[in-house]
Enzyme design. Structure first.
Site, PDB file in Angstrom:
ATOM      1  N   GLN A 132       1.178 -23.168 -16.297  1.00  0.00           N
ATOM      2  CA  GLN A 132       1.854 -23.886 -14.818  1.00  0.00           C
ATOM      3  C   GLN A 132       2.156 -22.575 -13.907  1.00  0.00           C
ATOM      4  OE1 GLN A 132       3.128 -27.107 -14.451  1.00  0.00           O
ATOM      5  NE2 GLN A 132       2.562 -27.603 -17.021  1.00  0.00           N
ATOM      6  N   LYS A 145      -5.250 -28.982 -15.368  1.00  0.00           N
ATOM      7  CA  LYS A 145      -3.522 -28.591 -13.912  1.00  0.00           C
ATOM      8  C   LYS A 145      -4.327 -27.826 -12.699  1.00  0.00           C
ATOM      9  CE  LYS A 145      -0.784 -28.922 -17.562  1.00  0.00           C
ATOM     10  NZ  LYS A 145      -0.434 -30.195 -18.007  1.00  0.00           N
ATOM     11  N   HIS A 171       7.221 -24.269 -24.077  1.00  0.00           N
ATOM     12  CA  HIS A 171       6.766 -25.295 -24.439  1.00  0.00           C
ATOM     13  C   HIS A 171       6.117 -25.000 -25.603  1.00  0.00           C
ATOM     14  CE1 HIS A 171       3.356 -28.747 -24.315  1.00  0.00           C
ATOM     15  NE2 HIS A 171       3.508 -28.731 -23.399  1.00  0.00           N
ATOM     16  N   ASP A 206       1.433 -17.662 -21.498  1.00  0.00           N
ATOM     17  CA  ASP A 206       0.996 -19.239 -20.848  1.00  0.00           C
ATOM     18  C   ASP A 206       0.924 -19.059 -19.722  1.00  0.00           C
ATOM     19  OD1 ASP A 206       0.676 -21.726 -20.773  1.00  0.00           O
ATOM     20  OD2 ASP A 206       2.382 -22.073 -22.546  1.00  0.00           O
ATOM     21  N   CYS A 208       8.226 -31.494 -24.012  1.00  0.00           N
ATOM     22  CA  CYS A 208       7.525 -30.872 -24.642  1.00  0.00           C
ATOM     23  C   CYS A 208       8.045 -29.741 -25.083  1.00  0.00           C
ATOM     24  CB  CYS A 208       5.655 -30.907 -23.996  1.00  0.00           C
ATOM     25  SG  CYS A 208       4.854 -31.879 -25.013  1.00  0.00           S
TER      26      CYS A 208
END
Lengths: 422, 150
Positions: A219, A242, A139, A216, A380
């Protein structure tokens, strides 16, 4: 078409897997609405997910009963707010299975978490000629902070390639673990492709060369159990919004020894022990990194969201979503003209696709008229789009409150797009 | 689907699939690039401007049906007009896609451009419909030397 798909892949019935989705949906008031006269099918969870009633209640309770600043007041309200805020830190610690609460830094979200590491860790450790290693599926928020750092330090950004399925080419990744690499920063799950990266291998290979790893987790955290101690990652960042919590709050996990050695990120109140004009002493972890009044309500809401998902069980959520993803994959593959972008063996939550002859933006508008919320665009992740030679995709992204019927609605919606543009 | 047919009229779909004036203009003396970061739409508009008149107009790029059809119909609408007439037409068109004004209310008749009147009901699509027009305006404001043959 619907019936056929159902017969091919029945919904899971195993008691240890089955979720009572209708009961879960009742906890999410926003899902009850209609859009353009159709029941809302919210399939944009990778952008942000919806909030269950307990999260909404926690926010309202804070602002109606406990609202005050934390860590400073001697009065009752401040004491309650501080206790609730710190309880949430404990919940995040358990959610990630971190060893200590002081290893959990509240931040605005994943982006701020990555920037904190780039700023505090990166500026201290990276010098001219050094290298930072990321992957081709990142991302923008796990690209740009490193570009800024590299520019400032005269360092170089290395990018490990991916294959046509959207999987990391691990052997190429390993070749890039060169002596000057000071940090590896990779996504746990790709937002544009859904690929679950082999993070255990990535961490093992990197640590074998003494290189720390930032994951990261934006997600990944909503979809699977994350255990930072089992992974042995050095940093892990995720966003509250999220994982069914409020926007503007997230957390960065860092190993205590690393965080201790890092300079502060932002100067301000709460991050200091004492201030004179001659010398300022910084506060201990985690407060050293939490300058200024934080998003107190957000942190408390995030704690409620974590209670909610852990109450269901991350393993059960993962199992249910796996069946839903398989079902959706099959449903989309059955539509001629649909090409899935991101066909990794290990995937979570994401159905990214292009439809022959129709731009994703038009697909999104038609689906919206059917009450289906999807994301269209480059997500993104422009380098990912370039890798696949496409300007954009349509992305349906799942959460545990989505149903097999909603996937059917999506498939039917795509058929309508084809009729309109046929 | 009835509503969507108002947005995606046959004319729009035809122009999006077979855009007119869709090529680089070799003897252009004005050009500009437009980009919509929201959806990744890219367009380059070429103009051959002679004595203040748009002798020829063309475009290249990739985009959604609305932006491609809008660019295609725009090139036809402004060809032969003076730069000022083209700017006035953009103003009328902008009103149309943002407020949905009926074309016969306008000082500058919109003609075929009226097929975009329903865009005003889809606010996120307004940028798609106006991308080529903004790019045309930049091209007209650009200096003669801007066109690159790369």
């Amino acid at each position: 078409m619907h019936a056929t798909i159902h017969e091919m892949t029945p919904a899971p019935t195993s008691p240890d897997v089955a979720l009572d989705v209708q009961r879960i949906r009742a906890d999410f008031p926003i899902l009850r609405q209609q859009v353009h006269g159709k029941p809302l099918a919210y399939l944009d969870n990778a952008a942000t997910s919806q909030k269950p009633q307990p999260v909404l209640d926690a926010l309202l309770r804070f602002y109606t009963e406990d609202c005050s600043n934390i860590h400073r007041g001697v009065h009752q309200l401040s004491e309650r707010a501080t206790a609730a805020y710190e309880r949430s830190r404990g919940k995040v610690r358990r959610f990630l299975n971190a060893a200590e609460g002081r290893e959990i830094i509240f931040v605005r979200g994943t982006t701020e978490g990555v920037n904190l590491v780039a700023y505090a860790f990166g500026r201290q450790r990276v010098t001219a000629g050094d290298e930072i290693l990321i992957t081709a599926m990142e991302h923008h928020s796990n690209i740009v902070p490193w570009q800024i750092l590299c520019e400032e330090k005269g360092a170089r950004l290395l990018v490990a390639p991916i294959n046509d399925a959207g999987e990391l080419r691990l052997e190429e990744f390993e070749k890039l673990l060169r002596p000057r690499v000071k940090l590896v920063s990779v996504t746990h799950v790709s937002n544009a492709l859904g690929t679950v990266n082999p993070v255990e291998e990535i961490i093992r290979m990197s640590h074998a060369r003494g290189i720390p790893v930032l994951l990261d987790g934006a997600q990944a955290a909503p979809h699977m159990k994350v255990d930072v101690r089992e992974l042995d990652c050095d940093f892990y960042a995720f966003s509250g919004h999220k994982v069914f919590g409020p926007t503007g709050i997230g957390a960065l996990y860092g190993k205590a020894a690393l965080l201790d050695a890092m300079p502060p990120f932002q100067g301000g109140g709460d991050m200091i022990r004492s201030v004179t004009f001659e010398k300022t002493t910084y506060n201990s972890l985690p407060y050293k990194f939490e300058g200024g009044t934080p998003h107190i309500a957000g942190a408390i809401g995030l704690g409620a969201a974590i209670d909610y998902v852990m109450g269901i069980g991350m393993d059960r959520i993962a199992a249910y979503e796996r069946s839903l993803l398989e079902y959706g994959t099959q449903a989309l593959e059955n539509i001629s003209g649909v090409r899935l972008i991101g066909t990794a063996k290990e995937k979570a939550g994401v159905l990214s696709f292009v439809l022959e002859g129709v731009h994703p933006h038009d697909v999104g508008t038609v689906l919206d008229q059917e009450g289906i919320a999807v994301r269209t665009g480059h997500h993104c992740a422009q380098p990912v789009m370039e890798r696949f030679g496409i300007p954009a995709t349509t992305r349906a992204s799942l959460a545990f409150y989505n149903t097999h019927e909603e996937v059917d609605t999506l498939a039917a919606g795509i058929q309508k797009v084809k009729e309109l543009f046929g | 689907m009835a509503d969507l047919r108002d947005l995606y009229q046959e004319v729009v779909i035809d122009h999006s699939k077979r855009p007119h004036n869709f090529h680089k203009l070799e003897d252009a003396n004005r050009s500009a690039q437009g980009y919509n970061p929201l959806c990744g739409d890219k367009v380059t508009v070429y103009v051959k401007l002679e004595n203040g008149r748009l002798r020829d107009v063309s475009f290249e790029g990739s985009g959604c049906a609305i932006s491609t059809a809008s660019a295609s119909i725009m090139t036809e609408a402004v060809k032969g007009k003076t730069a000022e007439e083209a700017r006035n037409l953009f103003e009328s068109f902008h009103d149309l896609v943002t407020r949905g004004n009926a074309p016969d209310d306008r000082a500058t008749p919109l003609g075929k451009l009226a097929v975009f009147s329903n865009v005003s009901e889809y606010p996120v699509r307004v940028k798609c419909a106006t991308l080529a027009w903004h790019t045309l305006r930049s091209a007209l404001e650009s200096s003669e030397s801007v066109v690159s043959t790369e």
